[in-house]
Design a protein around this motif. Structure first.
Motif, PDB file in Angstrom:
ATOM      1  N   SER A  14     -32.902 -44.007  49.075  1.00 10.94           N
ATOM      2  CA  SER A  14     -32.488 -42.781  49.746  1.00 10.94           C
ATOM      3  C   SER A  14     -32.349 -41.628  48.761  1.00 10.94           C
ATOM      4  CB  SER A  14     -31.171 -42.995  50.498  1.00 10.94           C
ATOM      5  OG  SER A  14     -30.149 -43.412  49.622  1.00 10.94           O
ATOM      6  N   LEU A  18     -34.675 -38.363  49.077  1.00  7.42           N
ATOM      7  CA  LEU A  18     -34.000 -37.078  49.224  1.00  7.42           C
ATOM      8  C   LEU A  18     -34.516 -36.080  48.189  1.00  7.42           C
ATOM      9  CD1 LEU A  18     -31.876 -35.286  50.546  1.00  7.42           C
ATOM     10  CD2 LEU A  18     -30.167 -36.276  48.990  1.00  7.42           C
ATOM     11  N   THR A  21     -37.904 -34.928  49.254  1.00  5.46           N
ATOM     12  CA  THR A  21     -37.761 -33.958  50.346  1.00  5.46           C
ATOM     13  C   THR A  21     -37.424 -32.579  49.798  1.00  5.46           C
ATOM     14  OG1 THR A  21     -36.991 -35.707  51.846  1.00  5.46           O
ATOM     15  CG2 THR A  21     -36.538 -33.422  52.483  1.00  5.46           C
ATOM     16  N   TYR A  70     -34.373 -41.546  54.371  1.00  4.76           N
ATOM     17  CA  TYR A  70     -35.206 -40.341  54.251  1.00  4.76           C
ATOM     18  C   TYR A  70     -36.694 -40.622  54.062  1.00  4.76           C
ATOM     19  CZ  TYR A  70     -30.759 -37.899  53.590  1.00  4.76           C
ATOM     20  OH  TYR A  70     -29.482 -37.422  53.747  1.00  4.76           O
ATOM     21  N   VAL A  73     -38.568 -39.085  56.871  1.00  5.97           N
ATOM     22  CA  VAL A  73     -38.560 -37.626  56.715  1.00  5.97           C
ATOM     23  C   VAL A  73     -39.674 -37.202  55.756  1.00  5.97           C
ATOM     24  CG1 VAL A  73     -37.238 -35.639  55.901  1.00  5.97           C
ATOM     25  CG2 VAL A  73     -36.102 -37.427  57.222  1.00  5.97           C
TER      26      VAL A  73
END
Length: 309
Positions: A14, A18, A21, A70, A73
């Motif tokens: 994660s 992140l 992202t 994530y 995402v």
């Protein structure tokens, strides 16, 4: 899994996703500024569909819900950045579903997919909806990308390509925005230069040598021609954000160098001698499929084994 010794780290999936992202935000923001509200709608559709597909699948299969890592995402955002802003929103939704359901979850989820999910979905959409995926509208005018112009022998403005004021997919146009995100990932220790550096260097050598054969008006190692190829299409986005995917790239150091060189050669082949002006997506997917073989031939021998007799 590589051979021991293993070093435990506090970095989690994660955390990594992140950071990726965050690194994609400059390219995303520039894409929205460059192409308008339609780009924002596409990014929302691809990301939301990817996250929702992962949640629904894991809920139905009674698996642990992993949307908080994530990874979905990142997949949705990368797919959106590889889409034309002029494409209909439902196409982005379909791509997000395909990326998560077919490429990722049906092969076991995060860590088990055999190719980059976002690129797998993009190639699926390219094959299924070729016209919409290769139509680019910029400033209200439908026209070819600089790479298509370059392939047809026309002159292009390398500075506009560097800044990003050109037609193309949402996230591939601004080299500056992409490099800003890449520098962030390097500083955070998420990626290193081994794969993207080898990829880009090999591509430059290939274009420098064989560009003349594809276009006789271009000299060997023509700086303007090489710069245009570096700034055009999805090379930079692919090199820094998709070729470096942990799951679909080699874990061995020598393997990463081989992988990067293979990417550069394939991208050059597709661009110069293929039917399309682009080639990054297919180059990365083909190289993804060859990763197990690359790792097999570059796996370090255990200490004390395989010595000369």
């Amino acid at each position: 899994m590589s051979s021991s010794p293993h070093i435990r780290s506090k970095v989690t999936s994660s955390n990594i996703m992140l950071y990726v992202t965050i690194a994609l935000l400059p390219a995303s923001a520039f894409g929205v500024w460059n192409f308008g509200v339609s780009a924002l709608v596409m990014l929302i559709c691809t990301t939301a569909s990817a996250v929702l597909t992962e949640y629904i699948y894991e809920k139905l299969m009674h698996k642990k819900i992993t949307i908080n890592d994530y990874s979905a995402v990142v997949t949705g955002l990368l797919l959106g950045l590889n889409m034309p802003a002029s494409a209909p929103w439902w196409m982005g939704v379909l791509g997000g579903i395909f990326a998560i359901l077919i490429v990722k979850q049906l092969f076991g989820g995060l860590g088990q997919n055999f190719m980059n999910p976002a690129l797998g979905a993009r190639c699926f959409l390219l094959i299924s909806f070729t016209s919409q995926m290769t139509t680019f509208i910029y400033d209200g005018v439908t026209g070819p990308t600089p790479l298509a112009q370059l392939k047809s022998g026309e002159m292009v403005d390398s500075m506009s390509m560097l800044i990003g004021r050109i037609p193309g997919t949402i996230g591939e146009t601004s080299v500056i925005a992409i490099v800003v995100g890449a520098i962030f990932l390097i500083l955070m220790g998420i990626i290193d230069l081994r794969i993207p550096g080898t990829y880009i260097a090999t591509f430059v050598v290939f274009i420098g040598i064989f560009g003349h054969f594809a276009n006789p008006d271009v000299g060997f190692f023509d700086p303007q021609y090489i710069t245009a190829h570096l700034c055009g299409g999805g090379l930079m986005l692919g090199a820094w954000f998709m070729a470096t995917d942990y799951v679909t790239s080699p874990i061995t150091k020598k393997g990463q160098l081989v992988y990067g060189a293979l990417l550069g050669i394939l991208t050059g082949l597709f661009r110069l001698f293929g039917g399309s002006a682009e080639g990054v997506s297919y180059a990365i997917i083909i190289s993804n499929l060859l990763v197990p073989l690359i790792e097999r031939v570059t796996l370090p021998k255990p200490f004390g084994k395989g010595g000369e007799k």
